[in-house]
Scaffold this motif. Sequence first.
Motif, mmCIF file in Angstrom:
data_model
loop_
_atom_site.group_PDB
_atom_site.id
_atom_site.type_symbol
_atom_site.label_atom_id
_atom_site.label_comp_id
_atom_site.label_asym_id
_atom_site.label_seq_id
_atom_site.Cartn_x
_atom_site.Cartn_y
_atom_site.Cartn_z
ATOM 1 N N LYS A 248 0.827 -1.208 0.000
ATOM 2 C CA LYS A 248 0.000 0.000 0.000
ATOM 3 C C LYS A 248 0.864 1.262 0.000
ATOM 4 O O LYS A 248 0.520 2.256 -0.636
ATOM 5 C CB LYS A 248 -0.932 -0.008 1.214
ATOM 6 C CG LYS A 248 -2.072 -1.014 1.101
ATOM 7 C CD LYS A 248 -2.761 -1.265 2.430
ATOM 8 C CE LYS A 248 -3.413 -0.039 3.001
ATOM 9 N NZ LYS A 248 -4.120 -0.347 4.278
ATOM 10 N N ASP A 279 -10.358 -12.622 3.880
ATOM 11 C CA ASP A 279 -10.225 -11.251 3.393
ATOM 12 C C ASP A 279 -8.783 -10.901 3.036
ATOM 13 O O ASP A 279 -8.529 -10.043 2.186
ATOM 14 C CB ASP A 279 -10.735 -10.261 4.441
ATOM 15 C CG ASP A 279 -12.239 -10.358 4.652
ATOM 16 O OD1 ASP A 279 -12.928 -10.848 3.734
ATOM 17 O OD2 ASP A 279 -12.716 -9.942 5.725
ATOM 18 N N GLN A 282 -7.973 -12.131 -0.477
ATOM 19 C CA GLN A 282 -8.745 -11.303 -1.400
ATOM 20 C C GLN A 282 -8.095 -9.932 -1.561
ATOM 21 O O GLN A 282 -8.032 -9.391 -2.659
ATOM 22 C CB GLN A 282 -10.190 -11.150 -0.893
ATOM 23 C CG GLN A 282 -10.983 -12.439 -0.844
ATOM 24 C CD GLN A 282 -11.466 -12.887 -2.221
ATOM 25 O OE1 GLN A 282 -10.729 -12.851 -3.199
ATOM 26 N NE2 GLN A 282 -12.717 -13.305 -2.290
ATOM 27 N N ARG A 283 -7.612 -9.379 -0.466
ATOM 28 C CA ARG A 283 -6.915 -8.085 -0.532
ATOM 29 C C ARG A 283 -5.641 -8.213 -1.345
ATOM 30 O O ARG A 283 -5.335 -7.356 -2.178
ATOM 31 C CB ARG A 283 -6.591 -7.592 0.882
ATOM 32 C CG ARG A 283 -5.936 -6.204 0.916
ATOM 33 C CD ARG A 283 -6.938 -5.139 0.545
ATOM 34 N NE ARG A 283 -6.374 -3.797 0.620
ATOM 35 C CZ ARG A 283 -5.919 -3.103 -0.428
ATOM 36 N NH1 ARG A 283 -5.952 -3.647 -1.630
ATOM 37 N NH2 ARG A 283 -5.439 -1.883 -0.280
ATOM 38 N N MET A 285 -4.958 -10.310 -3.739
ATOM 39 C CA MET A 285 -5.239 -10.510 -5.159
ATOM 40 C C MET A 285 -5.838 -9.273 -5.817
ATOM 41 O O MET A 285 -5.936 -9.210 -7.036
ATOM 42 C CB MET A 285 -6.154 -11.725 -5.349
ATOM 43 C CG MET A 285 -5.476 -13.036 -4.977
ATOM 44 S SD MET A 285 -6.398 -14.527 -5.444
ATOM 45 C CE MET A 285 -7.871 -14.360 -4.441
ATOM 46 N N SER A 286 -6.202 -8.287 -5.001
ATOM 47 C CA SER A 286 -6.733 -7.052 -5.572
ATOM 48 C C SER A 286 -5.633 -6.120 -6.081
ATOM 49 O O SER A 286 -5.894 -5.201 -6.853
ATOM 50 C CB SER A 286 -7.584 -6.310 -4.528
ATOM 51 O OG SER A 286 -6.769 -5.715 -3.522
ATOM 52 N N PHE A 287 -4.389 -6.362 -5.667
ATOM 53 C CA PHE A 287 -3.274 -5.521 -6.104
ATOM 54 C C PHE A 287 -2.858 -5.907 -7.525
ATOM 55 O O PHE A 287 -2.674 -7.098 -7.812
ATOM 56 C CB PHE A 287 -2.067 -5.680 -5.177
ATOM 57 C CG PHE A 287 -2.211 -5.045 -3.834
ATOM 58 C CD1 PHE A 287 -1.954 -3.696 -3.654
ATOM 59 C CD2 PHE A 287 -2.604 -5.800 -2.730
ATOM 60 C CE1 PHE A 287 -2.078 -3.108 -2.400
ATOM 61 C CE2 PHE A 287 -2.733 -5.217 -1.484
ATOM 62 C CZ PHE A 287 -2.473 -3.867 -1.309
#
Length: 332
Positions: A248, A279, A282-283, A285-287
Amino acid sequence: MKILFFSAKPYDKQFFDVYNRPHGFEIEYLETHLGPHIANAVDGQEAVCVFVNDKVNAEVIAILAEKGVKVIALRCAGFNNVDLEAARMHGIRVCRVPEYSPEAVAEHTVAMLLTLVRKTHKAYNRVREQNFSLNGLLGFNLHGKTIGVVGTGKIGGAFCRIMKGFGCKVLAYDLYPNHELQQAGIEYQPLEEVLRSADVISLHCPLNPATHYLINESTLTMMKPGVTLINTSRGGLINTAHAIEALKSKHLANLAIDVYEQEEKLFFKDLSESIIEDDTIQRLMSFPNVLVTAHQAFFTEEALTEIAKVTLQNIDRLLHGQEPEQAGAVLI
Protein backbone atom coordinates in the motif's frame (compact mmCIF):
# COMPACT_ATOMS: atom_id res chain seq x y z
CA MET A 1 0.79 -53.98 3.04
CA LYS A 2 -1.56 -51.02 3.01
CA ILE A 3 -1.06 -47.27 2.65
CA LEU A 4 -3.69 -44.57 3.22
CA PHE A 5 -3.14 -41.33 1.29
CA PHE A 6 -4.51 -38.01 2.51
CA SER A 7 -4.97 -34.81 0.44
CA ALA A 8 -4.87 -37.03 -2.65
CA LYS A 9 -5.64 -35.56 -6.07
CA PRO A 10 -6.14 -37.29 -9.43
CA TYR A 11 -2.52 -36.60 -10.39
CA ASP A 12 -1.31 -38.32 -7.20
CA LYS A 13 -3.25 -41.45 -8.15
CA GLN A 14 -1.94 -41.24 -11.72
CA PHE A 15 1.72 -41.26 -10.71
CA PHE A 16 1.60 -43.42 -7.58
CA ASP A 17 -0.42 -46.17 -9.27
CA VAL A 18 2.23 -46.46 -11.97
CA TYR A 19 5.22 -46.57 -9.61
CA ASN A 20 3.48 -48.81 -7.09
CA ARG A 21 3.49 -51.75 -9.53
CA PRO A 22 6.89 -53.13 -8.40
CA HIS A 23 5.90 -52.73 -4.73
CA GLY A 24 2.34 -54.04 -4.82
CA PHE A 25 1.05 -51.93 -1.94
CA GLU A 26 -2.69 -51.77 -1.38
CA ILE A 27 -3.32 -48.03 -1.66
CA GLU A 28 -6.44 -46.10 -0.67
CA TYR A 29 -6.72 -42.43 -1.64
CA LEU A 30 -8.65 -39.86 0.40
CA GLU A 31 -9.07 -36.33 -0.91
CA THR A 32 -9.58 -34.84 2.55
CA HIS A 33 -6.62 -33.49 4.46
CA LEU A 34 -5.37 -35.32 7.54
CA GLY A 35 -6.36 -33.86 10.88
CA PRO A 36 -8.05 -34.89 14.13
CA HIS A 37 -11.41 -34.94 12.33
CA ILE A 38 -10.42 -37.82 10.01
CA ALA A 39 -7.54 -39.65 11.70
CA ASN A 40 -9.88 -42.46 12.78
CA ALA A 41 -10.40 -43.31 9.10
CA VAL A 42 -7.16 -45.30 9.33
CA ASP A 43 -8.19 -48.94 9.32
CA GLY A 44 -5.44 -51.54 9.06
CA GLN A 45 -2.96 -49.40 7.12
CA GLU A 46 0.67 -49.63 8.20
CA ALA A 47 1.61 -46.33 6.56
CA VAL A 48 -0.05 -43.00 5.87
CA CYS A 49 1.12 -40.66 3.14
CA VAL A 50 0.61 -36.93 3.69
CA PHE A 51 1.24 -33.63 1.94
CA VAL A 52 2.11 -30.04 2.86
CA ASN A 53 -1.19 -28.97 4.43
CA ASP A 54 -2.00 -32.12 6.39
CA LYS A 55 -1.93 -31.54 10.15
CA VAL A 56 0.13 -34.30 11.73
CA ASN A 57 0.12 -33.00 15.28
CA ALA A 58 0.45 -34.85 18.58
CA GLU A 59 -3.27 -35.62 18.75
CA VAL A 60 -3.28 -37.11 15.26
CA ILE A 61 -0.10 -39.08 15.85
CA ALA A 62 -1.53 -40.63 19.03
CA ILE A 63 -4.52 -41.86 17.02
CA LEU A 64 -2.28 -43.19 14.23
CA ALA A 65 -0.16 -45.07 16.75
CA GLU A 66 -3.26 -46.59 18.33
CA LYS A 67 -4.36 -47.70 14.86
CA GLY A 68 -1.06 -49.48 14.27
CA VAL A 69 0.56 -47.05 11.84
CA LYS A 70 4.30 -47.60 11.61
CA VAL A 71 5.31 -45.02 8.98
CA ILE A 72 4.28 -41.44 8.20
CA ALA A 73 5.54 -40.64 4.70
CA LEU A 74 5.61 -37.06 3.47
CA ARG A 75 5.47 -36.76 -0.31
CA CYS A 76 7.22 -33.40 -0.07
CA ALA A 77 10.42 -31.94 1.36
CA GLY A 78 9.06 -29.69 4.12
CA PHE A 79 8.03 -31.22 7.44
CA ASN A 80 6.96 -28.24 9.57
CA ASN A 81 3.44 -29.75 9.75
CA VAL A 82 4.62 -32.90 11.60
CA ASP A 83 5.23 -33.17 15.35
CA LEU A 84 8.43 -35.19 15.16
CA GLU A 85 8.79 -35.50 18.92
CA ALA A 86 5.31 -37.01 19.21
CA ALA A 87 6.13 -39.46 16.44
CA ARG A 88 9.35 -40.43 18.20
CA MET A 89 7.50 -41.01 21.46
CA HIS A 90 5.06 -43.35 19.71
CA GLY A 91 7.76 -45.19 17.76
CA ILE A 92 6.50 -44.08 14.33
CA ARG A 93 9.08 -43.56 11.60
CA VAL A 94 8.78 -40.38 9.53
CA CYS A 95 10.26 -39.94 6.06
CA ARG A 96 10.11 -37.36 3.28
CA VAL A 97 11.33 -36.61 -0.24
CA PRO A 98 14.19 -34.18 0.41
CA GLU A 99 15.08 -33.67 -3.26
CA TYR A 100 12.54 -34.35 -6.00
CA SER A 101 13.23 -31.61 -8.56
CA PRO A 102 14.95 -28.46 -7.32
CA GLU A 103 14.85 -27.15 -10.87
CA ALA A 104 11.04 -27.37 -10.98
CA VAL A 105 10.64 -24.94 -8.09
CA ALA A 106 13.54 -22.72 -9.18
CA GLU A 107 12.17 -22.43 -12.71
CA HIS A 108 8.69 -21.57 -11.44
CA THR A 109 10.26 -18.86 -9.29
CA VAL A 110 11.87 -17.39 -12.40
CA ALA A 111 8.60 -17.69 -14.30
CA MET A 112 6.79 -15.70 -11.60
CA LEU A 113 9.54 -13.10 -11.53
CA LEU A 114 9.51 -12.60 -15.30
CA THR A 115 5.72 -12.46 -15.35
CA LEU A 116 5.71 -9.67 -12.79
CA VAL A 117 8.54 -7.55 -14.15
CA ARG A 118 7.45 -7.83 -17.81
CA LYS A 119 3.69 -7.96 -17.11
CA THR A 120 3.16 -10.84 -19.53
CA HIS A 121 0.00 -11.96 -17.72
CA LYS A 122 -1.58 -8.57 -18.37
CA ALA A 123 -0.36 -8.53 -21.97
CA TYR A 124 -1.87 -11.96 -22.58
CA ASN A 125 -5.30 -10.92 -21.34
CA ARG A 126 -5.13 -7.58 -23.15
CA VAL A 127 -4.28 -9.06 -26.56
CA ARG A 128 -7.08 -11.62 -26.25
CA GLU A 129 -9.43 -8.65 -26.00
CA GLN A 130 -7.84 -7.20 -29.17
CA ASN A 131 -6.12 -4.45 -27.20
CA PHE A 132 -2.59 -4.12 -28.57
CA SER A 133 -1.61 -1.01 -26.64
CA LEU A 134 1.64 -1.07 -24.66
CA ASN A 135 0.51 1.56 -22.15
CA GLY A 136 0.89 0.24 -18.60
CA LEU A 137 3.12 -2.68 -19.61
CA LEU A 138 6.50 -1.04 -18.99
CA GLY A 139 8.86 -3.43 -17.24
CA PHE A 140 12.53 -3.53 -16.33
CA ASN A 141 15.58 -5.60 -17.23
CA LEU A 142 16.79 -8.31 -14.87
CA HIS A 143 20.27 -8.14 -16.42
CA GLY A 144 22.51 -6.14 -14.11
CA LYS A 145 20.12 -6.21 -11.17
CA THR A 146 21.05 -7.48 -7.70
CA ILE A 147 19.18 -10.62 -6.69
CA GLY A 148 19.00 -11.59 -3.03
CA VAL A 149 18.50 -15.28 -2.27
CA VAL A 150 17.59 -16.36 1.26
CA GLY A 151 18.41 -20.05 1.60
CA THR A 152 20.78 -21.81 -0.79
CA GLY A 153 19.83 -25.45 -0.49
CA LYS A 154 19.11 -27.42 -3.63
CA ILE A 155 16.27 -25.13 -4.79
CA GLY A 156 17.91 -21.87 -3.77
CA GLY A 157 21.16 -23.00 -5.41
CA ALA A 158 19.37 -23.82 -8.66
CA PHE A 159 17.71 -20.39 -8.61
CA CYS A 160 21.09 -18.70 -7.97
CA ARG A 161 22.61 -20.37 -11.02
CA ILE A 162 19.70 -19.39 -13.25
CA MET A 163 19.85 -15.75 -12.17
CA LYS A 164 23.61 -15.70 -12.63
CA GLY A 165 22.93 -16.80 -16.21
CA PHE A 166 20.64 -13.79 -16.63
CA GLY A 167 23.63 -11.55 -15.92
CA CYS A 168 22.54 -10.63 -12.40
CA LYS A 169 24.65 -10.00 -9.34
CA VAL A 170 23.54 -12.64 -6.85
CA LEU A 171 23.84 -12.11 -3.10
CA ALA A 172 22.91 -14.97 -0.81
CA TYR A 173 22.29 -15.68 2.83
CA ASP A 174 22.46 -19.12 4.39
CA LEU A 175 23.65 -20.48 7.71
CA TYR A 176 25.84 -22.87 5.74
CA PRO A 177 27.35 -21.24 2.63
CA ASN A 178 27.75 -23.46 -0.42
CA HIS A 179 31.36 -23.38 -1.61
CA GLU A 180 30.44 -24.47 -5.14
CA LEU A 181 28.08 -21.53 -5.43
CA GLN A 182 30.78 -19.22 -4.12
CA GLN A 183 33.12 -20.49 -6.82
CA ALA A 184 30.38 -19.79 -9.37
CA GLY A 185 30.31 -16.13 -8.30
CA ILE A 186 27.54 -16.15 -5.70
CA GLU A 187 28.42 -13.74 -2.90
CA TYR A 188 27.33 -14.63 0.64
CA GLN A 189 26.41 -11.75 2.94
CA PRO A 190 24.64 -11.33 6.30
CA LEU A 191 20.87 -11.37 5.97
CA GLU A 192 20.53 -7.65 6.68
CA GLU A 193 22.97 -6.79 3.90
CA VAL A 194 21.17 -9.03 1.41
CA LEU A 195 17.84 -7.40 2.27
CA ARG A 196 19.28 -3.87 2.00
CA SER A 197 21.12 -4.40 -1.29
CA ALA A 198 18.81 -6.54 -3.44
CA ASP A 199 16.44 -5.34 -6.15
CA VAL A 200 14.74 -8.73 -6.05
CA ILE A 201 14.53 -11.01 -3.02
CA SER A 202 13.60 -14.68 -3.33
CA LEU A 203 12.90 -16.93 -0.33
CA HIS A 204 14.12 -20.54 -0.40
CA CYS A 205 14.50 -21.41 3.28
CA PRO A 206 12.52 -23.89 5.39
CA LEU A 207 9.81 -22.80 7.81
CA ASN A 208 10.78 -23.26 11.44
CA PRO A 209 10.56 -21.16 14.62
CA ALA A 210 13.63 -19.15 13.58
CA THR A 211 12.26 -18.28 10.13
CA HIS A 212 8.57 -17.81 10.95
CA TYR A 213 7.62 -14.31 9.77
CA LEU A 214 11.16 -13.73 8.58
CA ILE A 215 9.62 -11.07 6.38
CA ASN A 216 7.90 -8.60 8.68
CA GLU A 217 7.59 -4.86 9.21
CA SER A 218 11.19 -4.60 10.40
CA THR A 219 12.81 -6.60 7.59
CA LEU A 220 10.57 -5.03 4.95
CA THR A 221 11.77 -1.60 6.12
CA MET A 222 15.37 -2.74 5.57
CA MET A 223 14.66 -3.40 1.88
CA LYS A 224 15.13 -0.93 -0.93
CA PRO A 225 12.06 1.08 -1.91
CA GLY A 226 10.67 -0.58 -5.02
CA VAL A 227 11.91 -4.08 -4.18
CA THR A 228 10.35 -7.22 -5.68
CA LEU A 229 9.71 -10.13 -3.27
CA ILE A 230 9.10 -13.76 -4.25
CA ASN A 231 8.18 -16.69 -2.02
CA THR A 232 7.99 -20.24 -3.35
CA SER A 233 9.00 -21.87 -0.06
CA ARG A 234 6.47 -21.74 2.80
CA GLY A 235 3.73 -19.19 3.44
CA GLY A 236 4.64 -18.64 7.08
CA LEU A 237 7.90 -16.97 6.09
CA ILE A 238 5.95 -13.79 5.32
CA ASN A 239 3.76 -11.78 7.67
CA THR A 240 1.07 -11.16 5.08
CA ALA A 241 -0.50 -8.21 6.89
CA HIS A 242 2.87 -6.42 6.96
CA ALA A 243 3.46 -7.21 3.28
CA ILE A 244 0.08 -5.66 2.43
CA GLU A 245 1.04 -2.47 4.25
CA ALA A 246 4.34 -2.37 2.32
CA LEU A 247 2.41 -2.79 -0.94
CA LYS A 248 0.00 0.00 0.00
CA SER A 249 2.90 2.36 0.76
CA LYS A 250 4.58 1.30 -2.53
CA HIS A 251 7.74 0.36 -0.64
CA LEU A 252 7.16 -3.15 -1.97
CA ALA A 253 6.81 -2.79 -5.74
CA ASN A 254 5.95 -6.38 -6.61
CA LEU A 255 5.04 -9.54 -4.72
CA ALA A 256 4.88 -13.08 -6.10
CA ILE A 257 3.77 -15.94 -3.87
CA ASP A 258 3.23 -19.60 -4.65
CA VAL A 259 2.57 -20.26 -0.96
CA TYR A 260 0.36 -18.55 1.61
CA GLU A 261 0.24 -18.85 5.39
CA GLN A 262 -3.47 -19.79 5.38
CA GLU A 263 -3.34 -21.84 2.19
CA GLU A 264 -4.72 -25.06 3.67
CA LYS A 265 -8.22 -23.56 3.46
CA LEU A 266 -7.81 -22.59 -0.19
CA PHE A 267 -5.12 -24.25 -2.24
CA PHE A 268 -5.61 -27.50 -4.19
CA LYS A 269 -9.37 -26.86 -4.27
CA ASP A 270 -11.78 -25.51 -6.92
CA LEU A 271 -13.50 -22.62 -5.17
CA SER A 272 -14.71 -20.90 -8.33
CA GLU A 273 -18.36 -21.24 -7.25
CA SER A 274 -17.69 -20.35 -3.61
CA ILE A 275 -17.45 -17.16 -1.61
CA ILE A 276 -13.95 -16.96 -0.19
CA GLU A 277 -14.11 -15.70 3.36
CA ASP A 278 -10.38 -15.05 3.67
CA ASP A 279 -10.22 -11.25 3.39
CA THR A 280 -6.42 -11.25 3.43
CA ILE A 281 -5.97 -13.30 0.26
CA GLN A 282 -8.74 -11.30 -1.40
CA ARG A 283 -6.92 -8.08 -0.53
CA LEU A 284 -3.66 -9.48 -1.87
CA MET A 285 -5.24 -10.51 -5.16
CA SER A 286 -6.73 -7.05 -5.57
CA PHE A 287 -3.27 -5.52 -6.10
CA PRO A 288 -2.23 -5.27 -9.76
CA ASN A 289 1.40 -5.88 -8.77
CA VAL A 290 0.78 -9.13 -6.87
CA LEU A 291 0.96 -12.54 -8.53
CA VAL A 292 -0.44 -15.59 -6.73
CA THR A 293 -0.16 -19.21 -7.83
CA ALA A 294 -1.60 -22.07 -5.81
CA HIS A 295 1.47 -24.01 -4.64
CA GLN A 296 2.27 -25.30 -8.11
CA ALA A 297 6.02 -24.68 -8.23
CA PHE A 298 6.71 -28.40 -7.72
CA PHE A 299 4.11 -29.44 -10.30
CA THR A 300 6.07 -30.96 -13.20
CA GLU A 301 6.11 -34.46 -14.63
CA GLU A 302 9.70 -34.92 -13.52
CA ALA A 303 8.98 -33.86 -9.94
CA LEU A 304 5.84 -35.97 -9.56
CA THR A 305 7.68 -38.98 -10.95
CA GLU A 306 10.49 -38.59 -8.43
CA ILE A 307 8.06 -37.94 -5.57
CA ALA A 308 6.13 -41.15 -6.30
CA LYS A 309 9.22 -43.30 -6.75
CA VAL A 310 11.07 -42.05 -3.66
CA THR A 311 8.01 -42.02 -1.37
CA LEU A 312 7.14 -45.62 -2.19
CA GLN A 313 10.77 -46.72 -1.88
CA ASN A 314 10.99 -45.01 1.53
CA ILE A 315 7.85 -46.75 2.80
CA ASP A 316 8.91 -50.13 1.41
CA ARG A 317 12.34 -50.02 3.03
CA LEU A 318 11.11 -48.74 6.40
CA LEU A 319 8.37 -51.34 6.64
CA HIS A 320 10.98 -54.02 5.88
CA GLY A 321 13.35 -52.78 8.59
CA GLN A 322 15.74 -51.03 6.20
CA GLU A 323 16.76 -47.39 5.89
CA PRO A 324 15.84 -45.34 2.77
CA GLU A 325 18.62 -44.79 0.28
CA GLN A 326 18.20 -41.07 -0.36
CA ALA A 327 20.18 -38.87 2.02
CA GLY A 328 17.96 -36.85 4.31
CA ALA A 329 14.88 -38.96 3.59
CA VAL A 330 14.50 -40.16 7.19
CA LEU A 331 13.46 -37.63 9.79
CA ILE A 332 13.18 -40.06 12.70
